[in-house]
Design a protein around this motif. Structure first.
Motif, short mmCIF file in Angstrom:
data_model
loop_
_atom_site.label_atom_id
_atom_site.label_comp_id
_atom_site.label_asym_id
_atom_site.label_seq_id
_atom_site.Cartn_x
_atom_site.Cartn_y
_atom_site.Cartn_z
N ALA A 6 68.56 60.78 24.56
CA ALA A 6 67.78 59.54 24.47
C ALA A 6 67.64 59.10 23.01
O ALA A 6 67.70 57.89 22.70
N ALA A 7 67.46 60.07 22.10
CA ALA A 7 67.33 59.75 20.68
C ALA A 7 68.63 59.14 20.14
O ALA A 7 68.60 58.16 19.39
N VAL A 8 69.77 59.71 20.52
CA VAL A 8 71.06 59.17 20.09
C VAL A 8 71.27 57.78 20.66
O VAL A 8 71.76 56.87 19.97
N THR A 9 70.89 57.57 21.92
CA THR A 9 71.00 56.25 22.55
C THR A 9 70.18 55.22 21.79
O THR A 9 70.66 54.11 21.49
N LEU A 10 68.93 55.55 21.47
CA LEU A 10 68.07 54.62 20.73
C LEU A 10 68.61 54.36 19.33
O LEU A 10 68.60 53.21 18.85
N TYR A 11 69.10 55.39 18.67
CA TYR A 11 69.63 55.25 17.31
C TYR A 11 70.83 54.29 17.30
O TYR A 11 70.88 53.35 16.50
N GLY A 71 72.97 49.38 15.85
CA GLY A 71 74.00 48.44 16.26
C GLY A 71 73.46 47.03 16.45
O GLY A 71 74.13 46.05 16.10
N THR A 72 72.26 46.92 16.99
CA THR A 72 71.65 45.60 17.20
C THR A 72 71.30 44.96 15.87
O THR A 72 71.51 43.75 15.68
N ILE A 73 70.75 45.73 14.94
CA ILE A 73 70.38 45.18 13.62
C ILE A 73 71.62 44.68 12.88
O ILE A 73 71.66 43.56 12.38
N ILE A 74 72.65 45.55 12.80
CA ILE A 74 73.87 45.15 12.09
C ILE A 74 74.54 43.98 12.82
O ILE A 74 75.02 43.02 12.19
N GLY A 75 74.57 44.04 14.15
CA GLY A 75 75.16 42.96 14.92
C GLY A 75 74.43 41.64 14.73
O GLY A 75 75.05 40.58 14.68
N ILE A 98 70.09 45.38 26.39
CA ILE A 98 71.43 45.53 26.95
C ILE A 98 72.18 46.66 26.26
O ILE A 98 72.87 47.46 26.89
N ASN A 99 72.03 46.75 24.93
CA ASN A 99 72.73 47.80 24.18
C ASN A 99 72.22 49.19 24.56
O ASN A 99 73.00 50.14 24.57
N ILE A 100 70.92 49.32 24.83
CA ILE A 100 70.39 50.62 25.26
C ILE A 100 71.11 51.09 26.51
O ILE A 100 71.49 52.26 26.64
N LYS A 101 71.33 50.17 27.45
CA LYS A 101 72.01 50.53 28.69
C LYS A 101 73.52 50.67 28.51
O LYS A 101 74.15 51.57 29.08
N ASP A 102 74.11 49.79 27.68
CA ASP A 102 75.56 49.79 27.53
C ASP A 102 76.10 50.94 26.69
O ASP A 102 77.31 51.18 26.68
#
Length: 237
Positions: free
Chosen positions: A21-26, A31-35, A168-172
């Motif tokens: 879960a920690a890796v998923t959140l990281y 990824g969302t911030i940079i994106g 979406i990124n959390i799930k994808d």
């Protein structure tokens, strides 16, 4: 009983679940911030008016063309295919073995950037044209207008869409298991492979995904309310 197995699986494997879960959140957060930054830059560039003539016109058309190719390619293909192509392609074509976590962040970032570019472009065009004309009338350049007038409004307008992209990124990130990134889905698949209790293992994973997405939703709602300010105002004399 199933619930007894669920408790047993959590008791035996909670460090793996939490690590996944920690890796998923990281990955999803970075990824969302940079994106979002990529999308903001690309979206703003695509709204620059074309000069009537000269080298700047052709240069801007070239940049817009490249951005269009980037956006359409990454919006038009699944992330799982992008992950396979980028991770294994970098090794095959450029002899560069990417770190799996770095590859995951990179893939999520450029994928998110393609979607955010269109969101930002739509946000810029949603600002009333009169504000552009008024800014130009007082001598502001396009970049000054963007920085001082348009972007503060755009950021507020696109915040819900950005939060939605984060969810979406959390799930994808689950698709990144194809390149063996140790996110939540990959960890759960490993746990289920050891105990052969697939329903119970993935039930725990689904609860963790739900907790993460609900928490992010609540945080974003608070941020939106903070930006909106109080519903009632007291006039000061």
């Amino acid at each position: 009983m199933t619930y007894e197995w669920i408790i047993q699986i959590i008791s035996d494997n909670w460090p793996m679940f939490l690590r996944g879960a920690a890796v998923t959140l990281y990955i999803s957060l970075i990824g969302t911030i940079i994106g979002a930054v990529i999308g903001l830059l690309a979206g703003v560039v695509r709204t620059i008016p074309l000069p009537e003539r000269g080298m700047k016109r052709w240069l801007l058309k070239l940049v817009n063309g490249l951005l269009t190719v980037y956006i359409e390619c990454f919006r038009g293909t699944p992330m799982i295919v992008q992950a396979m192509a980028i991770f294994y392609g970098s090794s095959l074509l450029f002899h560069y073995d990417m770190d799996r976590t770095f590859a995951a962040v990179f893939i999520v970032s450029i994928n998110t950037g393609a979607y955010m570019a269109e969101i930002v472009r739509g946000g810029v065009y949603s600002v009333d044209k009169g504000q552009f004309e008024a800014a130009h009338a007082i001598g502001m350049t396009h970049w000054q207008t963007m920085r001082n007038v348009v972007l503060p409004q755009v950021v507020r307008h696109i915040l819900p869409a950005t939060g939605n992209q984060f969810i979406i990124n959390i799930k994808d990130t689950s698709v990144l298991n194809v390149i063996s990134v140790s996110e939540l889905y990959f960890m759960t698949k490993s746990i289920a492979g050891n105990n052969f209790r697939y329903f119970e293992s993935f039930f725990v994973a689904s609860v963790l995904y739900l907790i993460m997405t609900l928490a992010v939703t609540k945080i974003l709602q608070r941020i939106e309310k903070k930006l909106d300010g109080p519903e009632s105002y007291t006039l000061q004399r």
